[in-house]
Motif scaffolding. Structure first.
Motif, PDB file in Angstrom:
ATOM      1  N   LYS A  48      30.088 -18.444  -8.523  1.00  0.00           N
ATOM      2  CA  LYS A  48      28.714 -18.920  -8.547  1.00  0.00           C
ATOM      3  C   LYS A  48      28.628 -20.156  -7.660  1.00  0.00           C
ATOM      4  N   ILE A  49      27.540 -20.260  -6.938  1.00  0.00           N
ATOM      5  CA  ILE A  49      27.375 -21.348  -5.965  1.00  0.00           C
ATOM      6  C   ILE A  49      27.603 -22.716  -6.607  1.00  0.00           C
ATOM      7  N   GLN A  95      23.169 -18.474  -7.583  1.00  0.00           N
ATOM      8  CA  GLN A  95      23.572 -17.345  -6.751  1.00  0.00           C
ATOM      9  C   GLN A  95      25.068 -17.111  -6.832  1.00  0.00           C
ATOM     10  N   VAL A  96      25.481 -15.846  -6.890  1.00  0.00           N
ATOM     11  CA  VAL A  96      26.893 -15.477  -6.886  1.00  0.00           C
ATOM     12  C   VAL A  96      27.227 -14.891  -5.517  1.00  0.00           C
ATOM     13  N   ILE A  97      28.292 -15.388  -4.905  1.00  0.00           N
ATOM     14  CA  ILE A  97      28.714 -14.900  -3.595  1.00  0.00           C
ATOM     15  C   ILE A  97      30.094 -14.268  -3.705  1.00  0.00           C
ATOM     16  N   THR A 147      34.605 -15.154   4.487  1.00  0.00           N
ATOM     17  CA  THR A 147      36.025 -14.800   4.534  1.00  0.00           C
ATOM     18  C   THR A 147      36.819 -15.411   3.391  1.00  0.00           C
ATOM     19  N   SER A 148      36.351 -16.540   2.847  1.00  0.00           N
ATOM     20  CA  SER A 148      37.068 -17.190   1.753  1.00  0.00           C
ATOM     21  C   SER A 148      36.118 -18.111   0.998  1.00  0.00           C
ATOM     22  N   ILE A 149      36.329 -18.221  -0.310  1.00  0.00           N
ATOM     23  CA  ILE A 149      35.495 -19.073  -1.159  1.00  0.00           C
ATOM     24  C   ILE A 149      36.409 -20.081  -1.849  1.00  0.00           C
ATOM     25  N   GLU A 150      36.156 -21.354  -1.609  1.00  0.00           N
ATOM     26  CA  GLU A 150      37.014 -22.407  -2.157  1.00  0.00           C
ATOM     27  C   GLU A 150      36.286 -23.160  -3.273  1.00  0.00           C
ATOM     28  N   THR A 151      36.907 -23.187  -4.452  1.00  0.00           N
ATOM     29  CA  THR A 151      36.409 -23.981  -5.571  1.00  0.00           C
ATOM     30  C   THR A 151      37.294 -25.218  -5.699  1.00  0.00           C
ATOM     31  N   LYS A 167      16.537 -23.812  -8.202  1.00  0.00           N
ATOM     32  CA  LYS A 167      17.085 -25.028  -7.606  1.00  0.00           C
ATOM     33  C   LYS A 167      18.081 -24.663  -6.512  1.00  0.00           C
ATOM     34  N   THR A 168      17.954 -25.317  -5.366  1.00  0.00           N
ATOM     35  CA  THR A 168      18.906 -25.102  -4.276  1.00  0.00           C
ATOM     36  C   THR A 168      19.785 -26.331  -4.108  1.00  0.00           C
ATOM     37  N   ILE A 169      21.030 -26.092  -3.729  1.00  0.00           N
ATOM     38  CA  ILE A 169      21.977 -27.183  -3.522  1.00  0.00           C
ATOM     39  C   ILE A 169      22.710 -26.963  -2.201  1.00  0.00           C
ATOM     40  N   PRO A 170      23.128 -28.042  -1.530  1.00  0.00           N
ATOM     41  CA  PRO A 170      23.882 -27.893  -0.285  1.00  0.00           C
ATOM     42  C   PRO A 170      25.349 -27.587  -0.566  1.00  0.00           C
ATOM     43  N   VAL A 171      25.912 -26.703   0.226  1.00  0.00           N
ATOM     44  CA  VAL A 171      27.333 -26.350   0.118  1.00  0.00           C
ATOM     45  C   VAL A 171      27.960 -26.469   1.499  1.00  0.00           C
ATOM     46  N   ARG A 172      29.157 -27.033   1.559  1.00  0.00           N
ATOM     47  CA  ARG A 172      29.850 -27.153   2.844  1.00  0.00           C
ATOM     48  C   ARG A 172      30.227 -25.770   3.357  1.00  0.00           C
TER      49      ARG A 172
END
Length: 217
Positions: free
Chosen positions: A110-111, A73-75, A97-101, A48-53
């Motif tokens: 994880k995505i 997926q883990v980034i 450069t940065s991952i915001e949860t 399953k794919t999902i959109p991420v900003r």
């Protein structure tokens, strides 16, 4: 040659994937086990794919888009990816450069838990250059392909000024300063150099021989 796929075999390998030949493709796939020859239907699970900003910066500019990622997926930060926008119209080579949860910024995630990915474009990058001459330092900025290589000790030209690279600061704070050290533009924070003055015919290296080593933009 027939197409192949890895899947479980109910006859000889119900728990582990083994190679099968595809006899009938489509929604109701029919396959033949290469180990025991059993013919059976199988279902292939699609991720399953999902959109991420996604916020992408290039130099002093930035833009927003939504990109599709696999849900599991883990980034990680500093990871390089080629992502496609939600509509499949544009592709972006980026470095995260940065991952915001929803609660904080993470080094990896994880995505499914990610709210926004901050990244910089690496297909083309702005290289900042500081060139020292007698009594002053001249700043330059040049946009080049991300994979262009710069080498300590060689001569280049920017803004009409010819200079020799003395050291390169890479992202993360480290320096490359040994003659022959090479760095791709996408990893460079700043280039430092000294003005390269032409020498006359009697001054050792000739103006003609120096010109051969100049990298023009």
């Amino acid at each position: 040659m027939s197409e192949e796929i890895e899947t479980t075999c109910p006859a000889c390998s119900p728990q582990e994937f083994v190679w099968h030949d595809i006899l009938k493709d489509g929604q109701n796939m029919l396959v033949r086990c290469q180990v025991c020859g059993d013919v059976h239907p199988t279902e292939i699970e699609t991720e399953k794919t999902i959109p991420v900003r996604l916020v992408i910066s290039r130099g002093d500019e930035s833009f927003k888009t939504n990109a599709l990622f696999e849900e599991t997926q883990v980034i990680t930060t500093n990871e390089e990816l080629v992502v496609e926008d939600q509509n499949g119209e544009d592709v972006y080579p980026i470095q995260i450069t940065s991952i915001e949860t929803p609660t904080k910024r993470e080094e990896y995630a994880k995505i499914a838990d990610v709210e926004t990915i901050w990244a910089r474009a690496i297909d083309e990058v702005d290289v900042k250059i500081s060139v020292q001459s007698i009594g002053n330092t001249n700043p330059h900025t040049k946009r080049v392909p991300g994979e262009e290589i710069f080498e300590v000790g060689l001569e280049y030209e920017a803004g009409g000024e010819r200079f020799r690279i003395t050291r390169i600061k890479i992202r993360g704070g480290k320096f490359r300063f040994k003659r022959g050290d090479k760095v791709e533009a996408k990893y460079i924070k700043r280039i430092f150099g000294r003005v390269a003055y032409k020498k006359g015919w009697g001054g050792g290296r000739t103006a003609w021989s120096m010109k051969r080593n100049v990298r023009n933009w």
